[in-house]
Design an enzyme around this catalytic site. Structure first.
Site, PDB file in Angstrom:
ATOM      1  CG  HIS A  80       4.875  78.584 112.677  1.00  0.00           C
ATOM      2  ND1 HIS A  80       3.873  79.479 112.978  1.00  0.00           N
ATOM      3  CD2 HIS A  80       5.927  78.918 113.470  1.00  0.00           C
ATOM      4  CE1 HIS A  80       4.306  80.318 113.905  1.00  0.00           C
ATOM      5  NE2 HIS A  80       5.540  79.997 114.230  1.00  0.00           N
ATOM      6  CG  HIS A 120       7.455  82.566 110.803  1.00  0.00           C
ATOM      7  ND1 HIS A 120       7.734  83.824 111.234  1.00  0.00           N
ATOM      8  CD2 HIS A 120       7.449  81.784 111.929  1.00  0.00           C
ATOM      9  CE1 HIS A 120       7.906  83.820 112.555  1.00  0.00           C
ATOM     10  NE2 HIS A 120       7.739  82.589 112.991  1.00  0.00           N
ATOM     11  CG  ASP A 174       4.218  83.933 114.567  1.00  0.00           C
ATOM     12  OD1 ASP A 174       3.278  84.623 115.003  1.00  0.00           O
ATOM     13  OD2 ASP A 174       5.028  83.332 115.294  1.00  0.00           O
ATOM     14  CG  ASP A 194       2.768  88.262 113.634  1.00  0.00           C
ATOM     15  OD1 ASP A 194       2.894  88.618 114.819  1.00  0.00           O
ATOM     16  OD2 ASP A 194       3.715  87.845 112.929  1.00  0.00           O
ATOM     17  CG  HIS A 236       7.305  88.199 113.784  1.00  0.00           C
ATOM     18  ND1 HIS A 236       6.201  87.407 114.011  1.00  0.00           N
ATOM     19  CD2 HIS A 236       8.328  87.624 114.468  1.00  0.00           C
ATOM     20  CE1 HIS A 236       6.534  86.407 114.812  1.00  0.00           C
ATOM     21  NE2 HIS A 236       7.820  86.519 115.102  1.00  0.00           N
TER      22      HIS A 236
END
Lengths: 547, 547
Positions: free
Chosen positions: B67, B134, B156, B188, B362
């Site tokens: 990302h 995310h 993530d 993650d 997260h």
């Protein structure tokens, strides 16, 4: 007419110092320091600006201390050297003060007081200490009876139903005064944003007992040396588990020594301790290390253990307990410390993964509310906190039913005036923060801090030239030396020196005769030459020498 | 035989870069930077050490981006200038990359990919992006099919049942692969210590709606410009409330411009914005400010507003929402920022007092567990976190039933080797952090950092002398200048210069002929003289000029 003037602690955590003045007599409650943020640039402690007290030194009747923590007593040596007045405090508090003053060779008139024993101070004050529970023995708040009415200053307090030393915050006394009528309550705001009740220190005791039970290796507890209640129960637990105690950190050893001398650690004798040099020889399951450095201070006990450089090497089977919250600003360093232990295979528990290893020493929102409900003061001043903490405490007071005109949001330097039962703002006095280095001598001003910040961020270039005194001819230089420059910038210096030399040679004879102008032009020349090759602007220090 | 080598992100938050290598072909997943701690001493960004990739440049097939955040793409310009390979990413991610590369004038071969569209890369990899939720549009994880088996790299991610853009983490796909058999899951770990479920971004939406409802003055939302989902719902809310949007902060304006160009902000047109210069002229209740600076960065939007120096002056009736958590290390600065607004009478809400103004991007412990249960990998490598985060994620995997030999706690530089379904440690490659200044050019080494720290903590003294080239007589000096000294130390300099002069005059003619020795003795002389008067040891820079 009564004045209340915070000199510190209303706008920051620490630096606590509160002036109360009535009819030409001044008292000071607490005289604390604060620690500067990380990246402190050579500033080691911050103390309040005492200009107001220096100016009115002859009127100061004494200093009342609430407890023995640095943020309440740490600035005493600086104030006493200029304003030598009697210092009042409970037995343990004065013990801490005595140690600190002895270290610095400062004399003081220390006067021991006890809770619930009022005494006269000056013509207009009757002072009574009132017991509070905090993280250190013998903590108190103050009740000041004045011709204008009664003030209650809570000091730092928590409401623990079952404290380690059995001494609870004397809510009964505050309640009695509430019934009589209290002119103003000044109450600890540190935890005003926390909505859950601050727990009992017994929770930590139980958590430790559970955690320590099955440890086959060493146990290390990292914590503040000033948290003497917790120190006490760790020592007692060590004795129960038949583990010898190793102390790491000068302040830990010093505080325990003092607490023992004063009788605050009953049942703890020399035989419970082993020097750190011998600790490596003991069976791990017979050792408990009590260490400073819970904030990852570079030279403290925990950092030494984490680095693995000392004689005591930790590894799998050992347990490290971080029994403190990271103070804002230290989180990154504390994380790194935890990682260092994990990297060695050591088990680490800390508040994020095991909340019971630490509880706060300050009352939270519902508990602050309870005190407000009990005292029902005519005026309320939240103390001990940053502005947002004070702000939230004020909101709690509003929820408790106080009217807007009863709520006084004061900050350092504000002069609060009380007459006829009402408080209002009536001006201000000089107040601020004085930065000092670790030797306690040199004052560091904002300008110097800025200079240091620039040095640290950009590095600097020294540019020196030699000029003939009579002919004003350039005899040598400019010679350039860099400090703190990055690699690319260091490589630029010879070219910059060459360019700056040409710049100087173009200067008129007239200009060369004026030293200040020569320095100025030298800086300009180096900057201009440097800018041709880099976007950065280091500090340039010009040196003009004459032969 | 398959290698997995983290070059960054396993041992810190940020700096994400993961090498996957198989039969002489290398892929890199992400290429991120990290920001240095506060008090950064002129270091502005930190990037991974790419020595391993430089050495094997010819083998690198491409870079896969998860990302568009800086901690995943920010180091690309540095790597691409040395290892120019194709860069793969989704549409929005490449949009962010393109902007960043254009600013720095770096060319790149950017290749757009889509989730659930596998493609071949090199001889041995089949790459498939898989959608994750995310805080930024178009985030993905990666599924790598290799001759040794399938890897899942989550990027993530969070598990949001109702994300702003409607695009949920593709758990279905991960579940399918779990059924097929996954060689290794890399997942993650950022929130591995949080035990409560990370909430939905809709909570923030609802909190904002409630908070904004009755505001009569201006509304200011301070947040990360990179959190484009939140930016989107704030813009939509502003439209609904008929408030014009003022953007403060370069990255905020740039990200919104790009998101609009790419069609990620449907329904938002030019007419919704007003330039900051005009904002003061609008009725406060018709204005919403979207500002950067939630970490109290000195020159960002919020700090400008808090200082009250710009054209837009906030006061009572206005609302500031801090819609971000303080990143460890920034807490003290963020507290001070809040206090500045409160001081102006502005209402401020922030996560400590109003938890709904921010939710994390997260997954937390129970959600990480869900992914583990779904994928049931043969091997597990926790990624993206400091060691204690990775450690806790590993504990979760253990709780999920993975056996010790399936758990691989790797750190930057570790070489993980997978064969026959099993992973093991098989050495290491060079890895580390490279410090760079804001211009992205100069490398700052550990030594330079130490030099800067010393400058900042103790200040420095420049000592210059002039020597006659032939007679070796002292012609002038030592002349001393201080930088960053405290007031007492500055006052010492004339005396120190005098003492140092005498020290020099005692030097033998022989010594004076050796420039290095002269410099050394000059430093010694100044230090010795300084020590007579102060306990501090500033850096001494010697300058020896000859005429």
């Amino acid at each position: 007419m009564l004045h209340v003037i915070p000199l510190g602690g209303l706008g920051e955590i620490g630096l606590n110092a509160m002036v109360v003045a009535c009819r030409g007599e001044i008292l000071l409650i607490d005289c604390g320091l604060m620690f500067p943020p990380a990246g402190h640039l050579g500033v080691d402690i911050v103390v309040p600006d005492f200009a107001h007290l220096r100016k009115n030194a002859a009127l100061v009747q004494g200093i009342l201390l609430t407890h023995g923590h640095e943020d309440h007593i740490g600035a005493l040596p600086f104030l006493l050297s200029e304003v030598p007045v009697p210092v009042y405090g409970t037995r343990f508090t004065l013990g801490m003060v005595r140690h600190r003053l002895n270290e610095l060779g400062v004399e003081a008139d220390l006067r021991e007081i006890e809770p619930r024993h009022p005494f006269r101070l000056g013509q207009h004050f009757t002072v009574e200490a009132s017991r509070v529970t905090h993280t250190v023995p013998d903590a108190v708040g103050y009740i000041l009876r004045t011709p204008e009415g009664t003030l209650i200053h809570t000091g730092d307090f928590k409401l623990d139903p079952d404290p380690i030393d059995g001494l609870r915050t004397d809510l009964e006394r505050w309640g009695e005064l509430g019934d009589e009528g209290v002119l103003c309550l000044l109450s600890d705001s540190t935890n005003s944003e926390r909505t859950h009740e601050t727990g009992s220190e017994r929770e930590v005791e139980r958590t430790f007992e559970r955690l320590f039970q099955d440890v086959k290796g060493r146990i290390v507890v990292g914590m503040f040396a000033s948290h003497l209640h917790r120190v006490r129960h760790v020592l007692e637990l060590a004795r129960k588990l038949e583990r010898s105690v190793v102390l790491m950190g000068r302040s830990m050893a010093r505080n325990i020594e003092m607490a023992r001398e004063l009788g605050y650690l009953p049942g703890i004798s020399d035989s419970h301790f082993v020097p750190v040099e011998h600790a490596a020889l003991l069976p791990p399951e017979r050792t408990l290390v009590l260490a400073t450095g819970s904030q990852a201070e570079p030279r403290a006990g925990l950092s030494q253990l984490a680095s693995g450089e000392g004689s005591l090497r930790l590894g799998p089977g050992d347990l490290v307990v971080l029994s403190a919250r990271a103070i804002p600003g230290n989180e990154r360093a504390v994380s790194a410390l935890i990682d260092q232990f994990l990297w060695r295979g050591v088990r680490v528990v800390y508040p994020e993964t095991e909340p019971g290893v630490h509880v706060s020493g300050h009352a939270s929102q519902p508990q602050q509310r309870r005190v407000l409900d009990l005292v029902r003061p005519r005026n309320f001043v939240p103390i001990h906190g940053e502005l947002h903490h004070l702000h939230r405490h004020l909101a709690t007071a509003k929820e408790a039913g106080l009217a807007p005109e009863q709520l006084l949001l004061a900050q350092d330097g504000d002069l609060l005036l009380f007459e006829e039962g009402r408080g209002r703002f009536a001006g201000s006095v000089p107040a601020g923060r004085v930065y000092r280095d670790r030797f306690g001598q040199g004052v560091v001003t904002q300008d110097i801090l800025q200079e240091r910040t620039r040095l640290a961020e950009t590095g600097l270039i020294v540019a020196a030239i030699v000029i003939d005194r009579s002919s004003l001819q350039l005899m040598s230089g400019p010679q350039l030396t860099g400090q703190g420059l990055n690699l690319d910038e260091q490589a630029l210096l010879p070219r910059v020196a060459q360019d700056a030399r040409e710049f100087f040679l173009e200067m008129s004879r007239e200009l060369r005769g004026d030293d200040a102008r020569v320095r100025e032009e030298l800086v300009k020349g180096v900057r201009r030459a440097f800018r041709l090759h880099s976007a950065k602007r280091p500090v340039v220090v010009p040196m003009v020498l004459k032969v």
